[in-house]
Design an enzyme around this catalytic site. Structure first.
Site, short mmCIF file in Angstrom:
data_model
loop_
_atom_site.label_atom_id
_atom_site.label_comp_id
_atom_site.label_asym_id
_atom_site.label_seq_id
_atom_site.Cartn_x
_atom_site.Cartn_y
_atom_site.Cartn_z
N ASP A 1 -17.50 -6.98 3.05
CA ASP A 1 -17.30 -8.38 3.20
C ASP A 1 -18.82 -8.82 3.31
OD1 ASP A 1 -16.13 -11.20 3.54
OD2 ASP A 1 -16.65 -10.77 5.53
N ALA B 1 -19.88 -12.79 4.78
CA ALA B 1 -20.21 -13.81 5.92
C ALA B 1 -19.31 -13.05 7.19
CB ALA B 1 -19.63 -15.01 5.65
N ALA C 1 -9.91 -23.52 12.49
CA ALA C 1 -10.57 -23.33 11.29
C ALA C 1 -11.01 -21.92 10.75
CB ALA C 1 -11.86 -24.11 11.65
N MET D 1 -9.74 -17.29 7.61
CA MET D 1 -11.04 -16.86 7.58
C MET D 1 -11.18 -15.72 6.46
SD MET D 1 -13.89 -18.34 7.14
CE MET D 1 -13.93 -19.29 8.78
N LYS E 1 -11.82 -20.16 -0.32
CA LYS E 1 -11.97 -21.58 0.22
C LYS E 1 -10.81 -22.53 0.47
CE LYS E 1 -15.00 -19.15 2.59
NZ LYS E 1 -14.41 -18.24 3.57
N HIS F 1 -7.76 -21.27 1.82
CA HIS F 1 -8.33 -21.63 3.31
C HIS F 1 -7.69 -22.99 3.76
CE1 HIS F 1 -10.96 -20.62 6.68
NE2 HIS F 1 -10.37 -21.72 7.43
N ARG G 1 -8.46 -12.74 -1.30
CA ARG G 1 -7.84 -12.23 -0.45
C ARG G 1 -6.53 -13.01 0.12
NH1 ARG G 1 -13.22 -11.94 2.50
NH2 ARG G 1 -14.25 -10.29 1.33
N ASP H 1 -14.34 -8.65 8.70
CA ASP H 1 -14.17 -9.16 10.00
C ASP H 1 -13.18 -10.01 10.26
OD1 ASP H 1 -15.97 -12.04 9.96
OD2 ASP H 1 -15.88 -10.86 8.17
#
Length: 273
Positions: A10, A12, A43, A47, A51, A54, A159, A185
């Site tokens: 991944d 970030a 928020a 993750m 986005k 998200h 994802r 992560d």
């Protein structure tokens, strides 16, 4: 040979941007501008996803959904999603170049993996335009994988769908899912790896799941560091991770152990650590 051929990282929170702060701050800001106060935890929870997905996930959270209905007198809809995303993308693009610093240990780890003959792929929740900024910034600082796949390359199926992993495998000529390690992560990273049938690894230090900046993490006592690492790792294991590691520096020896298990005929999902 029954050995790992490639690693898919991944971006970030795993390879760059310790703590994955670039998108989190923007998510908080755009909801605040809409009159909704969301927490950092809310928020962060989705993750790793594309986005716009998200944003959909945040709007579906019971507390956020209730606040939205209280303010607007109705449930959120797809028009709201698109409006929020329309504010999110330019705001993220404006700050993204500041969040491309490789996480400590990543560059050395990638060099070690390449010395073992492994290919380095990558997947992300960022779009192609966002990744142009991140790839350029990270490369200037010494990190550059062999291949990058974004949800734009998989018809926006990000994802936890496994398709970005499969595109990496195709481009890097990796011969079987069980010869691939995915490192991430977030819970969505772990789910992506599990659904792709690869070895799924969660990295704790610097992760979005941990949610601390490098300065905040280093300021902790040794006991507090161990506690937050243990809590983060437990979250990854609950999502189905095969393994968890403190930092990326533990990845090369882990892959050596995986190669030993492969030689015994073991496959992803059959070993847990």
């Amino acid at each position: 040979m029954n050995q790992i051929e490639g690693v898919i990282l991944d971006w970030a929170g795993t390879a760059v941007d310790f703590g994955c702060f670039a998108p989190v701050n923007v998510f908080v800001d755009i909801f605040k501008q809409a009159g909704i106060e969301v927490t950092m935890e809310e928020a962060r929870a989705p993750m790793g996803m594309l986005k716009i997905d998200h944003i959909r996930a945040m709007l579906s959270m019971p507390r956020v959904a209730a606040l939205w209905e209280e303010k607007y007198g109705r449930a959120s809809n797809e028009e709201d999603v698109n409006r929020l995303y329309g504010e999110f993308e330019p705001a993220l693009m404006a700050s993204l170049s500041e969040y491309t610093e490789p996480i400590p240990g990543v560059i050395h780890t990638v060099e070690a993996l390449r010395s073992q003959g492994l290919k380095i792929g990558s997947s992300t929740g960022y779009t192609n335009s966002m990744m142009e900024v991140v790839i350029s910034g990270a490369k200037a600082k010494g990190y550059s994988p062999d291949h990058v796949v974004t949800p734009d390359d998989t018809d926006s199926y990000g994802r936890p769908y496994p398709y970005m992993i499969y595109r990496n495998m195709e481009a890097l000529k990796l011969s079987a899912a069980w010869k691939v390690v995915k490192v991430g992560d977030t819970p969505s990273d772990i789910k992506e790896g599990v659904q792709a049938g690869v070895w799924s690894v969660g990295v704790a230090v610097g992760s979005s799941e941990m949610g601390l900046s490098e300065q905040e993490y280093q300021a902790l006592s040794d006991a507090d560091k161990e506690a937050v690492i243990a809590r983060t790792k437990q979250g990854f294991m609950q999502q189905g991770a095969d393994f968890t590691i403190h930092t990326m520096s533990e990845l090369p020896p882990l892959i050596e152990r995986i190669n030993g298990w492969l030689a015994e005929g073991k496959r992803p999902g059959s070993v847990k650590e």
